[in-house]
Scaffold this motif. Structure first.
Motif, PDB file in Angstrom:
ATOM      1  N   ALA A   1      28.347  39.206  55.276  1.00 56.57           N
ATOM      2  CA  ALA A   1      28.517  40.459  55.380  1.00 56.57           C
ATOM      3  C   ALA A   1      27.876  41.358  55.758  1.00 56.57           C
ATOM      4  O   ALA A   1      28.102  42.239  56.621  1.00 56.57           O
ATOM      5  N   ALA A   2      26.547  41.054  55.833  1.00 60.64           N
ATOM      6  CA  ALA A   2      25.503  42.002  56.268  1.00 60.64           C
ATOM      7  C   ALA A   2      25.442  42.024  57.717  1.00 60.64           C
ATOM      8  O   ALA A   2      25.185  42.888  58.575  1.00 60.64           O
ATOM      9  N   LEU A   3      25.564  40.751  58.332  1.00 60.11           N
ATOM     10  CA  LEU A   3      25.562  40.611  59.875  1.00 60.11           C
ATOM     11  C   LEU A   3      27.109  41.102  60.538  1.00 60.11           C
ATOM     12  O   LEU A   3      26.961  41.845  61.519  1.00 60.11           O
TER      13      LEU A   3
ATOM     14  N   GLU B   1      14.136  40.033  42.408  1.00 67.15           N
ATOM     15  CA  GLU B   1      13.725  39.231  43.509  1.00 67.15           C
ATOM     16  C   GLU B   1      15.080  38.321  43.727  1.00 67.15           C
ATOM     17  O   GLU B   1      15.470  37.810  45.094  1.00 67.15           O
ATOM     18  N   LEU B   2      15.309  37.637  42.796  1.00 67.89           N
ATOM     19  CA  LEU B   2      16.376  36.533  42.737  1.00 67.89           C
ATOM     20  C   LEU B   2      17.734  37.163  43.285  1.00 67.89           C
ATOM     21  O   LEU B   2      18.405  36.480  44.114  1.00 67.89           O
ATOM     22  N   ALA B   3      17.758  38.393  42.658  1.00 68.84           N
ATOM     23  CA  ALA B   3      19.351  39.125  43.020  1.00 68.84           C
ATOM     24  C   ALA B   3      19.111  39.587  44.477  1.00 68.84           C
ATOM     25  O   ALA B   3      20.185  39.726  45.307  1.00 68.84           O
ATOM     26  N   LEU B   4      18.054  39.858  44.992  1.00 70.43           N
ATOM     27  CA  LEU B   4      18.035  40.341  46.508  1.00 70.43           C
ATOM     28  C   LEU B   4      17.978  39.391  47.680  1.00 70.43           C
ATOM     29  O   LEU B   4      18.263  39.692  48.784  1.00 70.43           O
ATOM     30  N   PHE B   5      17.705  37.975  46.972  1.00 69.66           N
ATOM     31  CA  PHE B   5      17.379  37.045  48.097  1.00 69.66           C
ATOM     32  C   PHE B   5      18.717  36.949  48.900  1.00 69.66           C
ATOM     33  O   PHE B   5      18.574  36.801  50.159  1.00 69.66           O
ATOM     34  N   PRO B   6      19.683  36.686  48.278  1.00 68.55           N
ATOM     35  CA  PRO B   6      20.898  36.604  49.328  1.00 68.55           C
ATOM     36  C   PRO B   6      21.332  37.715  50.194  1.00 68.55           C
ATOM     37  O   PRO B   6      21.780  37.142  51.396  1.00 68.55           O
ATOM     38  N   PHE B   7      20.827  38.985  49.993  1.00 69.17           N
ATOM     39  CA  PHE B   7      21.041  39.757  50.994  1.00 69.17           C
ATOM     40  C   PHE B   7      19.765  39.864  52.226  1.00 69.17           C
ATOM     41  O   PHE B   7      20.072  39.832  53.397  1.00 69.17           O
ATOM     42  N   ASN B   8      18.438  39.553  51.445  1.00 68.95           N
ATOM     43  CA  ASN B   8      17.553  39.583  52.537  1.00 68.95           C
ATOM     44  C   ASN B   8      17.625  38.262  53.532  1.00 68.95           C
ATOM     45  O   ASN B   8      17.399  38.405  54.674  1.00 68.95           O
ATOM     46  N   ARG B   9      17.362  37.172  52.732  1.00 63.22           N
ATOM     47  CA  ARG B   9      17.374  35.893  53.594  1.00 63.22           C
ATOM     48  C   ARG B   9      18.614  35.578  53.903  1.00 63.22           C
ATOM     49  O   ARG B   9      18.746  34.732  54.860  1.00 63.22           O
ATOM     50  N   GLY B  10      19.633  35.863  53.445  1.00 70.17           N
ATOM     51  CA  GLY B  10      20.850  35.373  53.811  1.00 70.17           C
ATOM     52  C   GLY B  10      21.269  36.080  55.078  1.00 70.17           C
ATOM     53  O   GLY B  10      22.193  35.315  55.795  1.00 70.17           O
TER      54      GLY B  10
ATOM     55  N   ASP C   1      19.384  36.343  57.588  1.00 66.36           N
ATOM     56  CA  ASP C   1      18.679  35.536  58.643  1.00 66.36           C
ATOM     57  C   ASP C   1      19.471  34.143  58.774  1.00 66.36           C
ATOM     58  O   ASP C   1      19.598  33.846  59.837  1.00 66.36           O
ATOM     59  N   PHE C   2      20.040  33.743  57.753  1.00 61.94           N
ATOM     60  CA  PHE C   2      20.939  32.562  57.545  1.00 61.94           C
ATOM     61  C   PHE C   2      21.995  32.640  58.479  1.00 61.94           C
ATOM     62  O   PHE C   2      22.277  31.783  59.301  1.00 61.94           O
ATOM     63  N   ALA C   3      22.859  33.663  58.147  1.00 66.48           N
ATOM     64  CA  ALA C   3      23.988  33.794  59.006  1.00 66.48           C
ATOM     65  C   ALA C   3      23.770  34.165  60.499  1.00 66.48           C
ATOM     66  O   ALA C   3      24.753  33.927  61.409  1.00 66.48           O
ATOM     67  N   GLN C   4      22.756  34.958  60.855  1.00 63.20           N
ATOM     68  CA  GLN C   4      22.598  35.253  62.174  1.00 63.20           C
ATOM     69  C   GLN C   4      22.179  33.853  62.934  1.00 63.20           C
ATOM     70  O   GLN C   4      22.419  33.725  63.880  1.00 63.20           O
TER      71      GLN C   4
ATOM     72  N   THR D   1      18.567  26.877  48.170  1.00 62.70           N
ATOM     73  CA  THR D   1      17.662  27.865  48.947  1.00 62.70           C
ATOM     74  C   THR D   1      16.858  27.433  50.000  1.00 62.70           C
ATOM     75  O   THR D   1      16.590  28.186  50.690  1.00 62.70           O
ATOM     76  N   ALA D   2      16.710  26.124  49.792  1.00 66.12           N
ATOM     77  CA  ALA D   2      15.708  25.609  50.887  1.00 66.12           C
ATOM     78  C   ALA D   2      16.419  25.531  52.157  1.00 66.12           C
ATOM     79  O   ALA D   2      15.794  25.950  53.262  1.00 66.12           O
ATOM     80  N   GLU D   3      17.671  25.299  52.204  1.00 64.43           N
ATOM     81  CA  GLU D   3      18.578  25.413  53.306  1.00 64.43           C
ATOM     82  C   GLU D   3      18.711  26.618  53.817  1.00 64.43           C
ATOM     83  O   GLU D   3      18.797  26.805  54.979  1.00 64.43           O
ATOM     84  N   VAL D   4      18.989  27.635  53.110  1.00 60.96           N
ATOM     85  CA  VAL D   4      18.782  29.149  53.582  1.00 60.96           C
ATOM     86  C   VAL D   4      17.513  29.555  54.358  1.00 60.96           C
ATOM     87  O   VAL D   4      17.783  30.359  55.220  1.00 60.96           O
ATOM     88  N   ILE D   5      16.419  29.282  53.459  1.00 64.22           N
ATOM     89  CA  ILE D   5      15.247  29.778  53.971  1.00 64.22           C
ATOM     90  C   ILE D   5      14.906  28.890  55.257  1.00 64.22           C
ATOM     91  O   ILE D   5      14.143  29.322  56.164  1.00 64.22           O
ATOM     92  N   GLU D   6      15.311  27.502  55.403  1.00 63.89           N
ATOM     93  CA  GLU D   6      15.163  26.903  56.662  1.00 63.89           C
ATOM     94  C   GLU D   6      16.563  26.471  57.186  1.00 63.89           C
ATOM     95  O   GLU D   6      16.976  25.388  57.019  1.00 63.89           O
ATOM     96  N   PRO D   7      17.178  27.240  57.997  1.00 62.72           N
ATOM     97  CA  PRO D   7      18.605  27.003  58.325  1.00 62.72           C
ATOM     98  C   PRO D   7      18.713  25.652  59.372  1.00 62.72           C
ATOM     99  O   PRO D   7      19.735  25.024  59.295  1.00 62.72           O
ATOM    100  N   GLU D   8      17.592  25.410  59.937  1.00 56.77           N
ATOM    101  CA  GLU D   8      17.595  24.069  60.825  1.00 56.77           C
ATOM    102  C   GLU D   8      17.850  22.676  59.717  1.00 56.77           C
ATOM    103  O   GLU D   8      18.561  21.848  60.348  1.00 56.77           O
TER     104      GLU D   8
END
Length: 491
Positions: free
Chosen positions: A261-263, A301-310, A312-315, A337-344
């Motif tokens: 959604a953010a992207l 911090e947990l609640a904001l993680f999906p929007f902040n790091r999400g 970058d993941f979607a991008q 969340t490890a896969e979200v932090i490191e999309p590779e």
């Protein structure tokens, strides 16, 4: 409504075929094999086909003019149907809206309400989602929060949110046990400026007069994008009938849809500069609507993680395969969340399967834990960051393979329950980095000299190595008896 091109094609083919048959009928018949007439008679016979052919050409020209007129008429009908189609879509989007007059300009540019229907259509087209626009209704911010809270409770039934908060309080990561879901609902309302309710199939946006601040209503384009994706993929991404998800998996799935959604909202603003965010208030300002929610820092911090790091993941997924790559991610969502932090890691065809920490027994004094959860990498690094530098916290959580948090109710009126958090790392050196960072956290929080086992502030704490030195277990108990029992249980 759309004009079906098939009838037009059939008409053109039919008229073209008629013209061809007409010309075929006008062709002179071949002369007889033997011509016995004198030369003068033959000359008279040759004039007749020429006259007939000229007549055929004139008739053909008339047919062409008629054809052109019919094509022009059909094209006009096609344009009219397109206009009617657009008007019907607009009416569908407006269906059920309160105070429709608010969508009509009343004066200056500042008085024009946002065109959410048009914006939704534009974002759906750009995002390549084939669906009708959202039915949109403006309500108070309080009503939006209630709708979000009802959805959150369906995702985490049986007081799962409260149980997680009790477990985090037992570890000392939040000040006290609370109900985090109303706070999450308030935070989401401010982040999105609205919510899509799947039960009523309606997108509820926040009336400006009831909003906590201008930043809330300026976020509504993000809410529209989120609502469209929730309607499209929510039933795939969230399936409460299978029971509540572990915290790590839930954050990962939240990150997919929030990041998408953010992207979408960001790419739309690039094409439509007028829809860019106009909030000049910095997010760290205490007066910002998000900071008005009295939420413990760790839960925030947990609640904001999906929007902040999400985002970058979607991008990253979008860069790898545009929107088709994002679409396919909903049928193969990230599992941690490890896969979200490191999309590779997520994009790797041979991504590692999730590891579960097995225990022979989980009963404490014959009682099962009320919480049995997996927190994940982001929750781990966030806990370490409270009393460590960002670099040391990231290093401490880098090699995390799996974790398991268990919590039991404490007797005797203790303020905090018993908890045991087992972590497992890829190797000894990774476990060493985590152990060092956690010792530093305990030292500062309890004001000790850095011991791995101590009693302070009414808590009985132990940080132990196990599982061939690749594991670390943190025990937080309300009594010495419970600590001793947990040490045997986690051994």
């Amino acid at each position: 409504m759309k004009l079906n091109p098939a009838p037009l094609l059939i008409i053109l083919l039919a008229l073209g075929g008629a013209a061809a048959l007409f010309l075929a009928g006008m062709k002179p018949e071949p002369p007889p094999a033997v011509n016995m007439q004198p030369p003068v008679a033959a000359v008279k016979q040759e004039a007749t086909p020429i006259d007939v052919t000229n007549k055929a050409v004139e008739d053909l020209k008339k047919q062409i003019v008629l054809l052109e007129g019919q094509i022009e008429y059909l094209q006009g009908q096609n344009d009219a149907l397109k206009d009617e189609n657009a008007q019907m879509i607009q009416k569908l989007g407006m269906l059920g809206m309160k105070d429709v007059a608010k969508m009509t300009p009343k004066g200056g540019e500042d008085d024009v309400a946002p065109d959410f229907v048009g914006m939704g259509l534009e974002m759906m087209k750009m995002r390549k989602l084939h669906a009708l626009p959202l039915v949109t209704t403006a309500v108070s911010q309080e009503e939006v929060e209630k709708v979000i809270l009802a959805w959150l409770k369906r995702q985490q039934p049986n007081e799962e949110g409260k149980k997680l908060a009790r477990g985090l309080a037992a570890l000392g990561w939040i000040p006290e046990a609370i109900d985090p879901l109303p706070m999450r609902a308030a935070l989401l309302a401010r982040l999105l400026g609205g919510w899509y309710d799947d039960e009523s199939e309606t997108m509820f946006t926040i009336e400006a007069s009831t909003a906590s601040g201008p930043a809330v209503t300026s976020n509504e384009p993000l809410g529209i994008a989120f609502g469209q994706l929730l309607r499209e993929y929510g039933s795939i991404l969230y399936q409460p009938q299978h029971g509540p998800m572990k915290t790590d998996m839930r954050l990962a799935r939240d990150s997919l849809i929030a990041g998408d959604a953010a992207l979408t909202r960001f790419l739309h603003s690039l094409q439509n500069p007028a829809s860019e965010l106009k909030d000049d208030l910095p997010a760290e300002d205490p007066d910002h609507p998000i900071n008005q929610v009295p939420m413990p820092a760790y839960l925030r911090e947990l609640a904001l993680f999906p929007f902040n790091r999400g985002f970058d993941f979607a991008q990253t997924l979008h860069s790898a395969g545009s929107f088709p790559q994002l679409n396919s991610a909903y049928s193969r969502p990230p599992i941690s969340t490890a896969e979200v932090i490191e999309p590779e890691i997520y994009l790797d065809q041979e991504r590692p399967a999730p590891v579960e920490i097995q225990l022979a027994e989980v009963k404490l004094k014959g009682v099962l834990p009320y919480l049995d959860d997996c927190l994940g990498k982001f929750a781990c690094v966030t806990a370490l960051r409270t009393y460590n530098t960002d670099e040391d916290a990231a290093l401490g959580a880098r090699g995390l393979v799996a974790d398991r948090l268990l919590a039991w109710a404490a007797d005797g009126g203790a303020k905090r329950d018993h908890a045991a958090w087992q972590t497992l790392f890829m190797d000894k050196s990774s476990a060493d980095a985590f152990y060092k960072a956690m010792i530093n956290s305990l030292k500062q929080r309890y004001e000790t000299k850095g011991e791995s086992e101590f009693t302070a502030q009414g808590r009985f704490v132990s940080l132990l190595r196990n599982r061939s030195d690749a594991g670390v277990v943190l025990i937080e108990a309300a009594s010495e008896e419970a600590r001793a029992a947990l040490k045997l249980l986690m051994k």
